[in-house]
Design a protein around this motif. Structure first.
Motif, PDB file in Angstrom:
ATOM      1  N   ALA A  66       0.821  -1.214   0.000  1.00  0.00           N
ATOM      2  CA  ALA A  66       0.000   0.000   0.000  1.00  0.00           C
ATOM      3  C   ALA A  66       0.856   1.265   0.000  1.00  0.00           C
ATOM      4  O   ALA A  66       1.929   1.302   0.619  1.00  0.00           O
ATOM      5  CB  ALA A  66      -0.920   0.015   1.220  1.00  0.00           C
ATOM      6  N   PRO A  67       0.393   2.312  -0.675  1.00  0.00           N
ATOM      7  CA  PRO A  67       1.115   3.596  -0.628  1.00  0.00           C
ATOM      8  C   PRO A  67       0.974   4.259   0.741  1.00  0.00           C
ATOM      9  O   PRO A  67       0.033   3.979   1.490  1.00  0.00           O
ATOM     10  CB  PRO A  67       0.430   4.425  -1.719  1.00  0.00           C
ATOM     11  CG  PRO A  67      -0.925   3.812  -1.884  1.00  0.00           C
ATOM     12  CD  PRO A  67      -0.786   2.361  -1.552  1.00  0.00           C
ATOM     13  N   LEU A  68       1.917   5.125   1.047  1.00  0.00           N
ATOM     14  CA  LEU A  68       1.900   5.891   2.302  1.00  0.00           C
ATOM     15  C   LEU A  68       2.160   7.353   1.970  1.00  0.00           C
ATOM     16  O   LEU A  68       3.074   7.666   1.209  1.00  0.00           O
ATOM     17  CB  LEU A  68       2.980   5.382   3.267  1.00  0.00           C
ATOM     18  CG  LEU A  68       3.117   6.133   4.592  1.00  0.00           C
ATOM     19  CD1 LEU A  68       1.930   5.829   5.500  1.00  0.00           C
ATOM     20  CD2 LEU A  68       4.422   5.770   5.310  1.00  0.00           C
ATOM     21  N   GLU A  69       1.361   8.231   2.552  1.00  0.00           N
ATOM     22  CA  GLU A  69       1.537   9.670   2.342  1.00  0.00           C
ATOM     23  C   GLU A  69       1.798  10.357   3.674  1.00  0.00           C
ATOM     24  O   GLU A  69       1.028  10.193   4.627  1.00  0.00           O
ATOM     25  CB  GLU A  69       0.314  10.296   1.672  1.00  0.00           C
ATOM     26  CG  GLU A  69       0.516  11.784   1.394  1.00  0.00           C
ATOM     27  CD  GLU A  69      -0.692  12.458   0.774  1.00  0.00           C
ATOM     28  OE1 GLU A  69      -0.591  13.675   0.479  1.00  0.00           O
ATOM     29  OE2 GLU A  69      -1.735  11.793   0.608  1.00  0.00           O
ATOM     30  N   VAL A  70       2.871  11.126   3.728  1.00  0.00           N
ATOM     31  CA  VAL A  70       3.280  11.835   4.944  1.00  0.00           C
ATOM     32  C   VAL A  70       3.353  13.331   4.653  1.00  0.00           C
ATOM     33  O   VAL A  70       3.968  13.741   3.658  1.00  0.00           O
ATOM     34  CB  VAL A  70       4.649  11.330   5.445  1.00  0.00           C
ATOM     35  CG1 VAL A  70       5.083  12.092   6.689  1.00  0.00           C
ATOM     36  CG2 VAL A  70       4.598   9.834   5.732  1.00  0.00           C
ATOM     37  N   ILE A  83      12.422  12.592   6.015  1.00  0.00           N
ATOM     38  CA  ILE A  83      12.781  11.931   4.755  1.00  0.00           C
ATOM     39  C   ILE A  83      13.686  10.734   5.032  1.00  0.00           C
ATOM     40  O   ILE A  83      13.516   9.652   4.458  1.00  0.00           O
ATOM     41  CB  ILE A  83      13.468  12.927   3.798  1.00  0.00           C
ATOM     42  CG1 ILE A  83      12.456  13.995   3.344  1.00  0.00           C
ATOM     43  CG2 ILE A  83      14.073  12.213   2.608  1.00  0.00           C
ATOM     44  CD1 ILE A  83      13.078  15.132   2.541  1.00  0.00           C
ATOM     45  N   ASP A  84      14.638  10.908   5.935  1.00  0.00           N
ATOM     46  CA  ASP A  84      15.559   9.825   6.289  1.00  0.00           C
ATOM     47  C   ASP A  84      14.807   8.640   6.890  1.00  0.00           C
ATOM     48  O   ASP A  84      15.102   7.475   6.587  1.00  0.00           O
ATOM     49  CB  ASP A  84      16.621  10.321   7.265  1.00  0.00           C
ATOM     50  CG  ASP A  84      17.588  11.314   6.625  1.00  0.00           C
ATOM     51  OD1 ASP A  84      17.640  11.374   5.385  1.00  0.00           O
ATOM     52  OD2 ASP A  84      18.259  12.044   7.384  1.00  0.00           O
ATOM     53  N   VAL A  99       7.418   6.351  -0.448  1.00  0.00           N
ATOM     54  CA  VAL A  99       6.584   7.200   0.407  1.00  0.00           C
ATOM     55  C   VAL A  99       6.372   8.556  -0.251  1.00  0.00           C
ATOM     56  O   VAL A  99       7.331   9.202  -0.693  1.00  0.00           O
ATOM     57  CB  VAL A  99       7.227   7.401   1.799  1.00  0.00           C
ATOM     58  CG1 VAL A  99       6.419   8.404   2.621  1.00  0.00           C
ATOM     59  CG2 VAL A  99       7.312   6.067   2.536  1.00  0.00           C
ATOM     60  N   LYS A 100       5.111   8.965  -0.337  1.00  0.00           N
ATOM     61  CA  LYS A 100       4.806  10.297  -0.869  1.00  0.00           C
ATOM     62  C   LYS A 100       5.041  11.308   0.241  1.00  0.00           C
ATOM     63  O   LYS A 100       4.339  11.316   1.256  1.00  0.00           O
ATOM     64  CB  LYS A 100       3.356  10.371  -1.351  1.00  0.00           C
ATOM     65  CG  LYS A 100       3.011  11.734  -1.959  1.00  0.00           C
ATOM     66  CD  LYS A 100       1.564  11.774  -2.449  1.00  0.00           C
ATOM     67  CE  LYS A 100       1.239  13.147  -3.040  1.00  0.00           C
ATOM     68  NZ  LYS A 100      -0.171  13.231  -3.487  1.00  0.00           N
ATOM     69  N   HIS A 101       6.019  12.150   0.062  1.00  0.00           N
ATOM     70  CA  HIS A 101       6.427  13.116   1.089  1.00  0.00           C
ATOM     71  C   HIS A 101       6.015  14.523   0.668  1.00  0.00           C
ATOM     72  O   HIS A 101       6.355  14.979  -0.429  1.00  0.00           O
ATOM     73  CB  HIS A 101       7.949  13.048   1.293  1.00  0.00           C
ATOM     74  CG  HIS A 101       8.479  14.077   2.234  1.00  0.00           C
ATOM     75  ND1 HIS A 101       8.643  13.834   3.585  1.00  0.00           N
ATOM     76  CD2 HIS A 101       8.896  15.354   2.036  1.00  0.00           C
ATOM     77  CE1 HIS A 101       9.137  14.924   4.157  1.00  0.00           C
ATOM     78  NE2 HIS A 101       9.295  15.861   3.244  1.00  0.00           N
ATOM     79  N   VAL A 102       5.282  15.197   1.527  1.00  0.00           N
ATOM     80  CA  VAL A 102       4.859  16.572   1.270  1.00  0.00           C
ATOM     81  C   VAL A 102       5.328  17.445   2.426  1.00  0.00           C
ATOM     82  O   VAL A 102       5.119  17.107   3.591  1.00  0.00           O
ATOM     83  CB  VAL A 102       3.321  16.678   1.137  1.00  0.00           C
ATOM     84  CG1 VAL A 102       2.907  18.132   0.891  1.00  0.00           C
ATOM     85  CG2 VAL A 102       2.813  15.780   0.013  1.00  0.00           C
ATOM     86  N   ALA A 103       5.985  18.548   2.122  1.00  0.00           N
ATOM     87  CA  ALA A 103       6.429  19.490   3.154  1.00  0.00           C
ATOM     88  C   ALA A 103       5.742  20.828   2.924  1.00  0.00           C
ATOM     89  O   ALA A 103       5.672  21.312   1.793  1.00  0.00           O
ATOM     90  CB  ALA A 103       7.946  19.668   3.112  1.00  0.00           C
TER      91      ALA A 103
END
Length: 482
Positions: A66-70, A83-84, A99-103
């Motif tokens: 499954a995808p994961l979004e943070v 990110i690390d 992992v989909k990372h949004v800042a």
């Protein structure tokens, strides 16, 4: 935080001789309109992914494909530490997409539509000026109970539960009513009065342990063209980082408990009056850096690191946030608030320290197990050390400093906690009632007083009215110290 019983405070010494007068004004901040919008969110949109099989290596039963979004708040701590940790998640679940990372710094603005539509991300670092009101989120059942994470085996020692690896008070901060844990505070923040040891040495001075000594030092600095204090004038809810433990020191921690509990006349306690009058004296005597009410947190910190003011109320994220403008020989330090006089109920050393950087898993997240697993990874010793090394702050993991060379700021935080012992206070206003704390107590109350547009008596009266209105407001959930 202890008992909520009332406590009389008579004979407050020098505080009775201070007299005040000023006109009243108003500052505005961005609305927290999102909070009511959360209440109307539904569970429409994409469904949750199917839960995976729980194993020793995957105790939370994460779906391995499954995808994961943070979503990370890109503020004082930056985003690299997250990110690390996400890379470790990717390594643990190689069949899942990266992992989909949004800042972002616009937590409220960007996530409001998604909460309303029932499609929030899987893990959110709910911090910053646009922080969502966690009291409202909990009250409206918008958050996932993180108890499965707390009861899961820790990364480093499977014989220990995650809850047993946390610093004192961190788990309790995430609880609002009873046992469920709604929030994981990842950073461990020391709040207080921040200063440059180098600046004090140039004045042949030490950090003042009494308010008379504080005023004397500010007077000495003023003669050298240096202001005593500055603060985030546009966000004056930073002032309580030193003001709240000052109130507790004067009148005992029960005064803060009464304030948190929205008890009648809690703000009229003599300890509050004494603390407000002491801070107002900084304004009256001209010890506040000129133009401070118009400064953002970054601008005030920059003026401070440039040596234009000695002291600034802040949290331990300031070292990393102010790093771009901090001279190498600055010797950044933190100290507890100065005492008022000999009638103080708690000793010098009383300080505010607690979990910071709140992480939440939305109840409607598609991959809630993945969100919790990402937090479990972050609460390993390796990720904790990486966080501390990168952002110069302690984490919620009880350890993670072995082998690290601590900066003067971090070391002073550790030393302050040691000196405080049991005299660590943890006011809950900022996470129980965000609008009350920021817009009303902070901006319309304390901010107006420190800008000279309200007397302490006027500020207290106004704040008490705000607190009374919040106590009577049946549209919000109320919390009390247990």
């Amino acid at each position: 935080m202890g008992s909520t019983s009332a406590h009389k405070n008579e004979g407050l010494g020098r505080r009775d001789v201070i007299k005040r007068s000023a006109a009243l004004g108003l500052i505005s901040v961005p609305t927290m309109g999102f909070l009511s919008a959360c209440a109307s969110s539904d569970s429409s949109g994409d469904k949750k992914v199917e839960k995976g099989k729980a194993t020793k290596a995957n105790p939370l039963g994460v779906n391995e494909t499954a995808p994961l979004e943070v979503v990370i708040f890109d503020g004082g701590f930056g985003q690299q530490y997250a990110i690390d940790a996400e890379k470790k998640y990717n390594a643990a679940f190689p069949k899942a997409p990266k992992v989909k990372h949004v800042a972002t710094q616009k937590i409220q603005s960007q996530l409001q539509p998604r909460f309303n539509g029932g499609t929030p991300p899987d893990l959110i670092d709910n911090s910053g000026a646009e922080q969502m009101d966690m009291g409202v989120l909990v009250g409206k059942k918008q958050l996932l109970d993180l108890t499965p994470l707390m009861d899961a085996p820790s990364i480093d020692d499977p014989s220990k539960k995650v809850r047993d690896t946390l610093r004192p008070g961190v788990l309790e901060m995430g609880q609002f009513d009873g046992d469920p844990v709604w929030i994981m505070y990842y950073a461990y923040t020391v709040y207080g009065v921040w200063y440059s040891q180098t600046a004090l040495e140039k004045l042949d001075a030490q950090y003042p342990e009494t308010w008379d000594d504080m005023l004397a030092l500010c007077a000495k600095a003023k003669k050298q063209g240096i202001a005593g204090w500055t603060y985030a004038g546009k966000y004056p809810y930073y002032l309580p980082f030193s003001l709240y433990p000052f109130i507790a020191k004067i009148g005992g921690r029960e005064v803060l408990d009464k304030i948190d509990n929205l008890e009648p006349n809690a703000w009229k306690d003599p300890a509050v009056k004494a603390a407000f009058e002491a801070y107002y004296e900084l304004y009256q005597k001209g010890y506040i850096l000129k133009g401070t009410p118009g400064l953002t947190h970054i601008q005030s910190q920059t003026e401070w690191t440039k040596g234009k003011a000695l002291f600034i109320p802040n949290g331990s994220w300031v070292e990393n946030e102010a790093a771009p403008t901090t001279p190498k020989d600055f010797k950044m330090m933190v100290a507890p608030p100065s005492g008022l006089d000999s009638s103080d109920k708690l000793p010098f050393g009383t300080i505010w320290a607690s979990g910071g950087e709140p992480f939440i898993v939305p109840a409607n997240a598609k991959n809630p197990e993945g969100g919790m697993e990402q937090l479990r990874i972050m609460l390993s010793e390796e990720s904790s050390k990486n966080f501390t090394k990168q952002v110069k702050s302690l984490s919620a993991f009880n350890g993670g400093t072995d082998g690290l060379t601590l900066s003067t700021a971090m070391q002073s935080g550790v030393d302050s906690l040691k000196k405080a012992g049991d005299n660590v206070v943890n006011p809950r206003m900022q996470d129980w009632y965000v609008k009350l704390q920021k817009e009303q107590i902070g901006v319309a109350g304390i901010g107006e007083m420190m800008a000279g547009r309200a007397t302490p008596a006027e500020a207290i009266k106004k704040i008490q009215a705000f607190a009374d209105a919040a106590a009577k407001d049946q549209s919000i959930k109320h919390y009390k110290h247990q």
